[in-house]
Each structure stands twice: as structure tokens, then as C-alpha cells.
Design a protein around this motif. Structure first.
Motif, PDB file in Angstrom:
ATOM      1  N   GLU A 165     -24.823  14.845  35.884  1.00 29.57           N
ATOM      2  CA  GLU A 165     -25.931  15.546  35.242  1.00 29.57           C
ATOM      3  C   GLU A 165     -26.218  16.879  35.931  1.00 29.57           C
ATOM      4  OE1 GLU A 165     -30.585  14.722  33.945  1.00 29.57           O
ATOM      5  OE2 GLU A 165     -29.326  13.057  34.621  1.00 29.57           O
ATOM      6  N   GLU A 166     -26.105  16.881  37.255  1.00 28.64           N
ATOM      7  CA  GLU A 166     -26.329  18.117  38.007  1.00 28.64           C
ATOM      8  C   GLU A 166     -25.333  19.193  37.591  1.00 28.64           C
ATOM      9  OE1 GLU A 166     -26.855  19.316  42.690  1.00 28.64           O
ATOM     10  OE2 GLU A 166     -25.246  17.906  42.183  1.00 28.64           O
ATOM     11  N   LEU A 167     -24.067  18.825  37.503  1.00 29.73           N
ATOM     12  CA  LEU A 167     -23.065  19.823  37.129  1.00 29.73           C
ATOM     13  C   LEU A 167     -23.240  20.240  35.672  1.00 29.73           C
ATOM     14  CD1 LEU A 167     -21.028  21.139  38.945  1.00 29.73           C
ATOM     15  CD2 LEU A 167     -19.244  19.722  37.950  1.00 29.73           C
ATOM     16  N   GLY A 168     -23.699  19.309  34.827  1.00 27.07           N
ATOM     17  CA  GLY A 168     -24.005  19.670  33.449  1.00 27.07           C
ATOM     18  C   GLY A 168     -25.114  20.703  33.382  1.00 27.07           C
ATOM     19  N   ALA A 169     -26.107  20.568  34.266  1.00 18.30           N
ATOM     20  CA  ALA A 169     -27.205  21.547  34.322  1.00 18.30           C
ATOM     21  C   ALA A 169     -26.691  22.905  34.787  1.00 18.30           C
ATOM     22  CB  ALA A 169     -28.312  21.047  35.244  1.00 18.30           C
ATOM     23  N   PHE A 170     -25.727  22.896  35.704  1.00 15.57           N
ATOM     24  CA  PHE A 170     -25.125  24.160  36.141  1.00 15.57           C
ATOM     25  C   PHE A 170     -24.414  24.847  34.981  1.00 15.57           C
ATOM     26  CE2 PHE A 170     -20.992  25.988  37.753  1.00 15.57           C
ATOM     27  CZ  PHE A 170     -21.520  27.229  38.092  1.00 15.57           C
ATOM     28  N   LEU A 171     -23.635  24.085  34.209  1.00 14.00           N
ATOM     29  CA  LEU A 171     -22.927  24.679  33.077  1.00 14.00           C
ATOM     30  C   LEU A 171     -23.918  25.225  32.057  1.00 14.00           C
ATOM     31  CD1 LEU A 171     -19.972  22.168  32.495  1.00 14.00           C
ATOM     32  CD2 LEU A 171     -20.112  24.132  34.034  1.00 14.00           C
ATOM     33  N   ALA A 172     -25.025  24.513  31.841  1.00 15.15           N
ATOM     34  CA  ALA A 172     -26.065  25.021  30.940  1.00 15.15           C
ATOM     35  C   ALA A 172     -26.714  26.267  31.526  1.00 15.15           C
ATOM     36  CB  ALA A 172     -27.114  23.942  30.689  1.00 15.15           C
ATOM     37  N   GLY A 173     -26.822  26.319  32.845  1.00 17.71           N
ATOM     38  CA  GLY A 173     -27.441  27.451  33.520  1.00 17.71           C
ATOM     39  C   GLY A 173     -26.639  28.734  33.412  1.00 17.71           C
ATOM     40  N   ILE A 174     -25.356  28.606  33.104  1.00 14.62           N
ATOM     41  CA  ILE A 174     -24.531  29.806  32.922  1.00 14.62           C
ATOM     42  C   ILE A 174     -25.069  30.628  31.754  1.00 14.62           C
ATOM     43  CG2 ILE A 174     -22.213  30.635  32.322  1.00 14.62           C
ATOM     44  CD1 ILE A 174     -21.118  28.140  33.786  1.00 14.62           C
ATOM     45  N   GLU A 175     -25.552  29.935  30.720  1.00 18.40           N
ATOM     46  CA  GLU A 175     -26.126  30.609  29.550  1.00 18.40           C
ATOM     47  C   GLU A 175     -27.610  30.889  29.736  1.00 18.40           C
ATOM     48  OE1 GLU A 175     -24.237  31.682  27.160  1.00 18.40           O
ATOM     49  OE2 GLU A 175     -22.446  30.759  28.046  1.00 18.40           O
TER      50      GLU A 175
END
Length: 339
Positions: free
Chosen positions: A291-301
Motif C-alpha cells: 500500500e505504501e508503494l501504491g501511495a508513492f505511485l499515486a504521488g507521482i501524479e
């Protein structure tokens, strides 16, 4: 095809490979970079990813983001790779305040930097945050929290002297203090003052302080944090006293216990079962990392999608230094001279 570069293929690097695969990233879109041939070969065989030994071997035109899974004292080196190619970067949990300053100052292109905050995604701690912030039980009066593990159990496949936890600056117990303070400050805020002690209490296979005890002063409430790497049975035990309730949680039990003063009875909230990777403590679930890495990928946008920042990370690392600074000087203290 968007590609993702993971720098460092040790234990955490391989975990981040698994995270990306769980998030639906195809294995051919993941590139692992590590100078050790054995780690590259293992990652290729286990996960089917591509690997490289050096930065010069990577075509950065297709790289969407960089994930730095190097030891804590080398995070800055990994971040520099991302900065050179103007790529968003995720870094594992930090313990080096000076290196975080370098990351902030070296980020001249305003590249998105996401410092790890894994426990913010733990299912039990997310639910506890809801209970505390919901207001139904009044204000927090005090809390106590114990985070304990046995250092030789971290990587049973290698000697503690063979990886960063044996280094006094990046020692196992020292690293876990900010790891825990990240979620503690997210829930309770930053204390107006923090003091503590840290000591070597036994031989864990290397010369580091193995126990930290911290007292947090919030003026209208207090808290305590004990971190150790000598506990033969891994523990995370939390107790929060509120005006109208008491919350208790142990990470080895899939339940949060809430005593409600109004009813005089206990309420039990089950915590979701998590994915578990063979070879790790059975209480360390993979979901929070995914979930943390998913939040990072979302944070790119949208940077707001990721809950941690370099500034917040530096504030937490400042608390660690305040704890060490509040203890009386002793021979070999980290980063301080004798008075």
C-alpha cells in the motif's frame, strides 16, 4: 511501457520488487540495480526482472520512478541517481538526519521525493488512528508503546555484522526509533519536548546500543516509547488512555481491544489478515509495504497522495537526535564530543 528502477536488491529491494508485482507492474517493467552479482541473479530467477550492475547500463528515458532500497547511510547516493535524471524517488526508512538534509538541498529540480512511512499503512494503526481522531472517546491522556525485536532474527540467513544494522549510526535499535516515531507523530503530533536514554544491554553480535527509551511531553498529555533489539519474542504493544476509553493492541493478535467507559465493557475490532512472506517474522505483513508503494505511485501524479515528506522526515530524525542529546555523554556517543 512505464519502467521502474529499484536501486539495491537486498532484503528490502526484493520486497519492493514484490510490491510492484502485486500492484500489477509486469516483471519486464522492473529493473533492479545492484553491484552484487549474486543478488542480481537471485532477483532474476525469483521474479523474472531485468537487472543491471551500474547506472550507466540503464536507459532512463523509459523510467517512471526510482526506488532506493540501499542501506540508510547510502540513501543520498541513490537519490542522486534520481535527481540526475529528474525522476520521482522513493527512499526506504531513514535514520541519518544529515543525509536527509543533503537530499533536500540536492533536490534542485524539485523532484518528488517520498520518504518511507510504512507503519502509517498498517491496518491496525490505521484503525486506531480513526478511533482516536473520531472524538467519541475524548482526548488522549497518555500512551505507552513498546517495539521490540531480536536483531539476529532480522536476517537469519546472514550474520548481523554483514549488514548495516551492526553500524552504530544505522544500528538496528537506532533505526527503529524514527520508524516508530513517524506514525506516532502522525497520530499524536510532535511533542514539545522529548528526552531519553539509550544503552547497550547485551551482546547481539555487534557493538551497538540495543535499547532506546523515550519520554514525550505534549504539555496536556504524555507518552513513552521503548525500542529494543534484544527481545527474544518480537513485540509491538500499544496502550492509549483516553478520557472515556482505553485502547490496547498487540501486533501478534489480530484484534484491537477497546474498553468503553460508558458501557463498562470491552469492544473487539478484528484486524484484516495480511500477506506474509516466508522467512520473515509471521507478524510482519506485506500489505502495508504494498500500500505504501501504491501511495508513492499515486504521488507521482499528485504529491498529496503520499503522506510523508522530506520535511516531516527531518523533523522525526530531529527527535531522535534530541533523545540522544538529552542523555549524558558517554564514551563513543554518536556524533557528539565529550563536554
Amino acid at each position: 511501457m512505464k519502467e521502474y528502477l529499484i536501486i539495491g536488491l537486498g532484503s528490502m529491494g526484493k520486497r519492493r520488487v514484490r510490491c510492484l508485482l502485486h500492484l500489477g507492474v509486469p516483471c519486464e517493467a522492473v529493473i533492479g540495480m545492484d553491484r552484487r552479482e549474486d543478488r542480481r541473479k537471485e532477483a532474476q530467477e525469483k521474479y523474472g526482472i531485468r537487472t543491471a550492475e551500474k547506472e550507466e547500463e540503464i536507459d532512463f528515458s523509459g523510467i517512471e520512478a526510482v526506488i532506493v532500497s540501499l542501506p540508510p547511510d547510502r540513501h543520498y547516493l541513490g537519490a542522486q541517481v534520481a535527481f540526475r535524471h529528474k525522476k520521482p524517488v522513493f527512499t526506504e526508512a531513514s535514520v541519518m538526519l544529515e543525509d536527509m538534509r543533503k537530499i533536500r538541498e540536492g533536490n534542485t529540480e524539485d523532484v518528488f521525493v517520498a520518504p518511507s512511512c510504512t507503519l502509517l499503512f498498517h491496518p491496525a494503526l490505521k484503525k486506531i488512528r480513526e478511533l482516536v481522531n473520531g472524538g467519541a472517546y475524548g482526548k488522549v491522556c497518555n500512551f505507552s508503546y513498546h517495539s521490540g525485536q531480536y536483531l539476529p532474527d532480522w536476517h537469519p540467513w546472514e550474520n548481523v555484522k554483514d549488514f548495516y544494522v551492526s553500524n552504530r549510526q544505522t544500528g538496528g535499535a537506532r533505526e527503529i526509533v524514527p520508524f516508530e516515531l513517524t506514525w506516532i507523530t502522525a497520530l499524536f503530533g510532535y511533542p514539545r519536548q522529548i528526552k531519553g536514554y539509550y544503552r547497550k544491554t547485551r551482546d547481539v553480535g555487534c557493538d551497538i546500543e540495543d535499547s532506546y527509551v523515550c519520554a514525550l511531553d505534549y504539555e496536556d498529555m504524555v507518552g513513552s516509547l521503548l525500542v529494543d533489539v534484544v527481545g527474544r519474542n518480537g513485540a509491538r504493544n500499544l496502550l492509549i488512555n483516553l478520557e472515556d476509553a482505553q485502547i490496547q493492541w498487540r501486533w501478534d493478535r489480530r484484534v484491537i481491544e477497546v474498553y468503553e467507559a460508558e458501557t463498562g465493557a470491552w469492544k473487539y475490532i478484528e484486524v484484516d489478515e495480511e500477506l506474509h512472506e516466508k522467512g520473515y517474522n509471521e507478524n510482519i505483513g506485506e500489505n502495508m509495504y504494498i500500500e505504501e508503494l501504491g501511495a508513492f505511485l499515486a504521488g507521482i501524479e499528485n504529491r498529496e497522495a503520499f503522506p510523508n515528506t522530506v520535511e516531516k522526515d527531518m523533523a522525526v530524525l530531529g527527535l531522535l537526535e534530541a533523545v540522544e542529546g538529552s542523555d549524558g555523554w558517554q564514551p563513543g556517543d554518536i556524533g557528539r564530543e565529550a563536554p
